[in-house]
Design a protein around this motif. Structure first.
Motif, PDB file in Angstrom:
ATOM      1  N   CYS A   1      -1.800   2.588  -5.141  1.00 29.03           N
ATOM      2  CA  CYS A   1      -0.895   1.375  -4.342  1.00 29.03           C
ATOM      3  C   CYS A   1      -0.131   0.606  -5.156  1.00 29.03           C
TER       4      CYS A   1
ATOM      5  N   CYS B   1      -7.101   1.265  -5.208  1.00 26.17           N
ATOM      6  CA  CYS B   1      -6.913  -0.176  -4.816  1.00 26.17           C
ATOM      7  C   CYS B   1      -7.937  -0.718  -3.886  1.00 26.17           C
TER       8      CYS B   1
ATOM      9  N   CYS C   1      -7.792  -1.332  -0.904  1.00 24.48           N
ATOM     10  CA  CYS C   1      -7.730  -0.472   0.483  1.00 24.48           C
ATOM     11  C   CYS C   1      -8.541   0.851   0.538  1.00 24.48           C
TER      12      CYS C   1
ATOM     13  N   LYS D   1      -7.558   3.616  -1.494  1.00 21.59           N
ATOM     14  CA  LYS D   1      -6.886   4.616  -1.925  1.00 21.59           C
ATOM     15  C   LYS D   1      -6.282   4.496  -3.327  1.00 21.59           C
TER      16      LYS D   1
ATOM     17  N   HIS E   1       0.974  -1.283  -0.115  1.00 19.80           N
ATOM     18  CA  HIS E   1       0.022  -0.008   0.048  1.00 19.80           C
ATOM     19  C   HIS E   1       0.692   1.526  -0.118  1.00 19.80           C
TER      20      HIS E   1
HETATM   21 ZN   LIG Z   1      -4.040  -0.010  -1.058  1.00 17.95          ZN
END
Ligand SMILES: [Zn+2]
Length: 320
Positions: free
Chosen positions: A183, A176, A178, A180, A166
């Motif tokens: 990454c 991503c 996640c 954001k 990340h």
């Molecule tokens: Zn990420």
């Protein structure tokens, strides 16, 4: 008599086991399919049964073992020995791994996340040469990482240290999982490489076998991309160069921050070997400052798929 260690590498499709000496030498190794049905309710009972079955098979008893160490996907609480949110195992609720496995086998139990135990394995018996400062990145379905600094595996305040996947390598990059953008995982995982290839193929105007395959509507993989690049395909070479650059940025900053003796690259994508490593090295040299450039080495992982069981077993060294 020296006690033995048991290492368990819990994965979404198979669970690998090994019995090791306290020096980290594998004496027995086996695996079972991971049964993720019924919200993963069979996983821990299956692990207990398999360990007990193999102890009987090898004519061994619980008191001959110092401990069991396990690497698991998901969010691990090392102190309580619990796991939650391991979605590839269908584990949505809290799993009492330590409590149940200790009760079921009569052997002490320690746990950490799967990327961290792979890092411990490569550090102990693989490319890390048991150095006190080793960073590990695995390029597979996702991009994972683990960091050993001054002899200690880093966990961070919430257990999220070492998440190299990340690190932002392109602020305007792909979204991503996640939440954001940009990454490393979005461009350097197996699916990330394919995504980079698809996007670059759209804008590429020259002749390329990689582009031909995509234009024909066929699937590609990171392996096909690297193989074509090795054969000189111009588009595939551009894709590999881009992936290598992103890896060079991320690993360069890992180097600049931690100055490990080595950064070990493992996982399926790293099967591209020195072809990939040499290109990452060129960017790594560009993005590191002289002292780091001269002392931090990039290396390919050496243990393959036994890194997990070896590193997991090393968790049990605390009980020796
Ligand atoms: Zn990420």
């Amino acid at each position: 008599m020296d006690k033995k260690l048991i290492g368990v590498d819990l994965g979404g499709t198979t669970t690998k086991f090994a019995i090791l000496t306290v020096e980290g030498d594998i004496q027995q190794r086996w695996s079972i399919d991971t049964n993720v049905l019924d919200e993963g309710a069979h996983i821990i009972p299956d692990i207990i049964e398999s360990i007990n079955h193999h102890m009987k098979l090898y004519d061994m008893t619980a008191d001959q073992f110092a401990g069991i160490g396990m690497g698991s996907p998901g969010t691990v609480d090392r102190k309580l020995g619990t796991v939650i949110g391991a979605y590839n195992l269908n584990w949505k609720t809290l799993q009492q791994a330590k409590k149940e496995i200790e009760a079921g086998t009569g052997i002490e139990f320690a746990i950490d996340n799967d990327a961290n135990v792979a890092a411990l394995g490569e550090r102990w018996k693989g490319a890390g040469e048991n150095d006190d400062n080793v960073a590990f990145v695995t390029l597979g379905t996702g991009v994972g990482g683990g960091i050993i600094a001054d002899g200690h595996l880093l966990h961070g305040t919430a257990g999220s240290a070492g998440e190299i996947g990340h690190i932002t390598v392109d602020p305007k990059g792909y979204l991503c999982t996640c939440g954001k953008h940009g990454c490393l995982e979005t461009v350097a995982s197996a699916t990330g490489v394919v995504r980079v290839a698809r996007d670059m193929a759209e804008e590429y105007a020259g002749t390329s076998q990689l582009k031909q395959i995509l234009d024909d509507g066929n699937e590609i993989s990171s392996k096909i991309t690297f193989d074509l690049a090795k054969q000189g395909d111009p588009l595939a070479k551009m894709v590999v160069d881009k992936v290598a650059k992103y890896l060079g940025i991320a690993l360069g900053n890992v180097g600049n921050t931690l100055n490990p003796a080595c950064i070990v690259i493992g996982g399926g994508v790293s099967a591209a070997g020195t072809f990939l490593l040499d290109q990452v090295q060129a960017y790594f040299d560009e993005y590191t400052f002289p002292q780091v450039r001269e002392t931090t080495k990039l290396k390919l992982a050496e243990l393959g798929n036994v890194a997990g069981v070896i590193g997991a077993a090393s968790l049990a060294l605390e009980f020796v």
